[in-house]
Design an enzyme around this catalytic site. Sequence first.
Site, PDB file in Angstrom:
ATOM      1  N   ASP A 250       4.117   1.192  -6.198  1.00 20.20           N
ATOM      2  CA  ASP A 250       5.351   0.391  -6.238  1.00 20.20           C
ATOM      3  C   ASP A 250       5.351  -0.624  -7.379  1.00 20.20           C
ATOM      4  O   ASP A 250       6.306  -1.383  -7.537  1.00 20.20           O
ATOM      5  CB  ASP A 250       5.604  -0.302  -4.877  1.00 20.20           C
ATOM      6  N   HIS A 251       4.273  -0.615  -8.193  1.00 21.10           N
ATOM      7  CA  HIS A 251       4.211  -1.545  -9.329  1.00 21.10           C
ATOM      8  C   HIS A 251       4.094  -0.856 -10.680  1.00 21.10           C
ATOM      9  O   HIS A 251       4.225  -1.506 -11.706  1.00 21.10           O
ATOM     10  CB  HIS A 251       3.057  -2.537  -9.141  1.00 21.10           C
TER      11      HIS A 251
ATOM     12  N   ASP B 139       0.672  -8.373  -5.960  1.00 22.31           N
ATOM     13  CA  ASP B 139       0.606  -8.629  -4.519  1.00 22.31           C
ATOM     14  C   ASP B 139      -0.662  -9.428  -4.258  1.00 22.31           C
ATOM     15  O   ASP B 139      -1.644  -9.266  -4.960  1.00 22.31           O
ATOM     16  CB  ASP B 139       0.530  -7.320  -3.750  1.00 22.31           C
TER      17      ASP B 139
ATOM     18  N   HIS C 277      -6.256  -8.704  -3.596  1.00 23.89           N
ATOM     19  CA  HIS C 277      -5.490  -7.596  -3.038  1.00 23.89           C
ATOM     20  C   HIS C 277      -6.434  -6.414  -2.805  1.00 23.89           C
ATOM     21  O   HIS C 277      -7.621  -6.513  -3.078  1.00 23.89           O
ATOM     22  CB  HIS C 277      -4.352  -7.269  -4.015  1.00 23.89           C
TER      23      HIS C 277
HETATM   24 ZN   LIG Z   1       3.360  -3.873  -3.856  1.00 21.21          ZN
HETATM   25 ZN   LIG Z   2      -0.176  -3.563  -3.875  1.00 20.61          ZN
END
Ligand SMILES: [Zn+2]
Ligand SMILES: [Zn+2]
Length: 270
Positions: A33-34, A179, A109
């Site tokens: 998602d990044h 994150d 993370h």
């Molecule tokens: Zn994320």
């Molecule tokens: Zn992440």
Amino acid sequence: MIDCAEGTQVQLRKNKIRFSKINHIFISHLHGDHFFGLIGLVSTFTLLNRTTDLHIYGPKGIQEIIKLQLRLSNSWTNYGLFFHELESKESEVIFEDEKVLVKTIPLKHRVYTNGFLFQEKTGERKLNLDAVQNYEIDTCYYQKIKNGNDITLEDGRIIKNDELTFDPIPAKNYAFCSDTAYDESIIPIIKNIDVLYHESTFLQSEENLAKKTLHSTAKEAATIALKSNAKQLILGHYSTRYENIDLFKEEAKSIFPEVYLANDGKSFEF
Ligand SMILES: [Zn+2]
Ligand SMILES: [Zn+2]
């Protein structure tokens, strides 16, 4: 640009952001998602006949991933593609020009992750036109004055710079933290920040999930903003389990007053 998820190109087009304005891409970590939109964007730049260099900053391995995708799809770029791989666990300067300085913010993370701190540099002083004209100072000295120098007139009088100029617009800074689990070790790096973006994947009611997945709650994000003496906090990266994101704002506001909610296509001016 910071991070490049799937759908980035669609969002750029939708929000009328010119692709050619993007010269530096900062990738926080290698979760899909990044960065799953990166290879698509890199390819599109070739289709758009880009010739300007593109710089990509991200975790060690990002070069291998992108180059492998290019090689196996028999693709190439007709512009310079430069990778700046990161692996330090300490904050470091990764970019600097005459306007801005970019530093990493090591985050906690599930994989190696950095946030990014953007520090604007203070611009030149603003000319007080009435004053310089009053002293009949030649325009060829204006740049010297804007750089902060005093001026000696022909009759030998020295005019102090603060008589001839106004203070420049104060430099602003912005920190992007996503994150991450709640991590107070980032506070010294982002102390007195103007705008802090901090992820808030969960609400405090899901505190256990946040701990397990190394994400933060809205309350935790607000606590970081408070303890780092931030001026404004932007929340984002909400779990899709929540239907109403206003709850994030409510929860954060109980700790820290200036809270904004990030959302697709939204822009903020500070
Ligand atoms: Zn994320
Ligand atoms: Zn992440």
